[in-house]
Design a protein around this motif. Structure first.
Motif, mmCIF file in Angstrom:
data_model
loop_
_atom_site.group_PDB
_atom_site.id
_atom_site.type_symbol
_atom_site.label_atom_id
_atom_site.label_comp_id
_atom_site.label_asym_id
_atom_site.label_seq_id
_atom_site.Cartn_x
_atom_site.Cartn_y
_atom_site.Cartn_z
ATOM 1 N N UNK A 22 0.836 -1.208 0.000
ATOM 2 C CA UNK A 22 0.000 0.000 0.000
ATOM 3 C C UNK A 22 0.869 1.256 0.000
ATOM 4 N N UNK A 23 1.972 1.199 0.727
ATOM 5 C CA UNK A 23 2.836 2.370 0.851
ATOM 6 C C UNK A 23 3.724 2.579 -0.375
ATOM 7 N N UNK A 24 4.270 1.496 -0.916
ATOM 8 C CA UNK A 24 5.284 1.607 -1.973
ATOM 9 C C UNK A 24 4.818 1.135 -3.343
ATOM 10 N N UNK A 25 3.650 0.481 -3.421
ATOM 11 C CA UNK A 25 3.210 -0.115 -4.678
ATOM 12 C C UNK A 25 3.631 -1.576 -4.723
ATOM 13 N N UNK A 26 3.347 -2.242 -5.821
ATOM 14 C CA UNK A 26 3.712 -3.644 -5.959
ATOM 15 C C UNK A 26 2.755 -4.557 -5.223
ATOM 16 N N UNK A 27 3.117 -5.833 -5.193
ATOM 17 C CA UNK A 27 2.300 -6.859 -4.573
ATOM 18 C C UNK A 27 2.883 -7.265 -3.213
ATOM 19 N N UNK A 28 2.053 -7.651 -2.258
ATOM 20 C CA UNK A 28 2.558 -8.055 -0.944
ATOM 21 C C UNK A 28 3.641 -9.133 -1.016
ATOM 22 N N UNK A 29 3.478 -10.080 -1.926
ATOM 23 C CA UNK A 29 4.435 -11.181 -2.044
ATOM 24 C C UNK A 29 5.851 -10.700 -2.362
ATOM 25 N N UNK A 30 5.967 -9.540 -2.976
ATOM 26 C CA UNK A 30 7.285 -9.005 -3.306
ATOM 27 C C UNK A 30 8.029 -8.529 -2.061
ATOM 28 N N UNK A 31 7.296 -8.162 -1.031
ATOM 29 C CA UNK A 31 7.879 -7.648 0.210
ATOM 30 C C UNK A 31 8.007 -8.725 1.292
ATOM 31 N N UNK A 32 7.303 -9.824 1.109
ATOM 32 C CA UNK A 32 7.214 -10.843 2.157
ATOM 33 C C UNK A 32 8.570 -11.383 2.617
ATOM 34 N N UNK A 33 9.525 -11.667 1.737
ATOM 35 C CA UNK A 33 10.812 -12.182 2.239
ATOM 36 C C UNK A 33 11.511 -11.238 3.221
ATOM 37 N N UNK A 34 11.418 -9.949 2.987
ATOM 38 C CA UNK A 34 12.045 -8.977 3.891
ATOM 39 C C UNK A 34 11.350 -8.995 5.246
ATOM 40 N N UNK A 35 10.037 -8.980 5.254
ATOM 41 C CA UNK A 35 9.305 -8.961 6.520
ATOM 42 C C UNK A 35 9.448 -10.285 7.269
ATOM 43 N N UNK A 36 9.497 -11.400 6.550
ATOM 44 C CA UNK A 36 9.729 -12.696 7.206
ATOM 45 C C UNK A 36 11.128 -12.738 7.814
ATOM 46 N N UNK A 37 12.102 -12.095 7.159
ATOM 47 C CA UNK A 37 13.468 -12.050 7.691
ATOM 48 C C UNK A 37 13.485 -11.372 9.054
ATOM 49 N N UNK A 38 12.795 -10.250 9.198
ATOM 50 C CA UNK A 38 12.760 -9.549 10.483
ATOM 51 C C UNK A 38 12.147 -10.422 11.583
ATOM 52 N N UNK A 39 11.154 -11.229 11.241
ATOM 53 C CA UNK A 39 10.433 -12.002 12.248
ATOM 54 C C UNK A 39 10.932 -13.425 12.405
ATOM 55 N N UNK A 40 12.021 -13.785 11.736
ATOM 56 C CA UNK A 40 12.548 -15.139 11.841
ATOM 57 C C UNK A 40 12.944 -15.509 13.278
ATOM 58 N N UNK A 41 13.242 -14.519 14.092
ATOM 59 C CA UNK A 41 13.679 -14.785 15.457
ATOM 60 C C UNK A 41 12.548 -15.312 16.341
ATOM 61 N N UNK A 42 11.296 -15.195 15.894
ATOM 62 C CA UNK A 42 10.165 -15.761 16.647
ATOM 63 C C UNK A 42 10.302 -17.273 16.800
#
Length: 126
Positions: A22-42
């Motif tokens: 929503x903020x940058x354009x594109x599809x959510x799937x394009x951003x998912x690897x970055x956000x999953x990287x931040x939360x991998x410590x869970x």
């Protein structure tokens, strides 16, 4: 368990990815690897303390080292990875980006942490 847990209100990596699209354009799937990287410590500490590892200014710069300086979307638009990391951390941390000092500054030193360490004055320097 300490009683401190992530709640349903805390974003899943996919929800962060939707926010990014929503903020940058594109599809959510394009951003998912970055956000999953931040939360991998869970996977290793399943409560909010997991954020102490990557949800900081250091984590944002490490993310940039892992994913590169920009993410190219399917539209051809390039987004600075640092901005995506800042968005993730700020969404989870109530609008602030903590430093490592913020997270660990009051961490008590334990004997196992300094075992084998020499005083700086004992170094091999000149």
């Amino acid at each position: 368990m300490s009683g401190l847990r992530d709640t349903a209100a805390v974003a899943h990596p996919y929800h962060h990815a939707v926010s990014s699209s929503k903020k940058f354009g594109g599809q959510p799937e394009e951003f998912l690897p970055i956000h999953a990287w931040f939360d991998q410590t869970k996977a290793h500490l399943p409560d909010v303390r997991h954020r102490a590892v990557l949800h900081s200014s250091l984590g944002i710069f490490l993310c940039e080292q892992v994913f590169g300086p920009t993410l190219e979307l399917s539209t051809g638009k390039r987004i600075p990875v640092r901005l995506i990391g800042e968005q993730h951390v700020m969404e989870d941390m109530g609008g602030v980006i903590p430093t490592v000092q913020d997270w660990l500054g009051e961490l008590p030193l334990r004997p196992w942490m300094v075992r084998g360490a020499r005083d700086l004055s004992e170094g091999d320097g000149p």
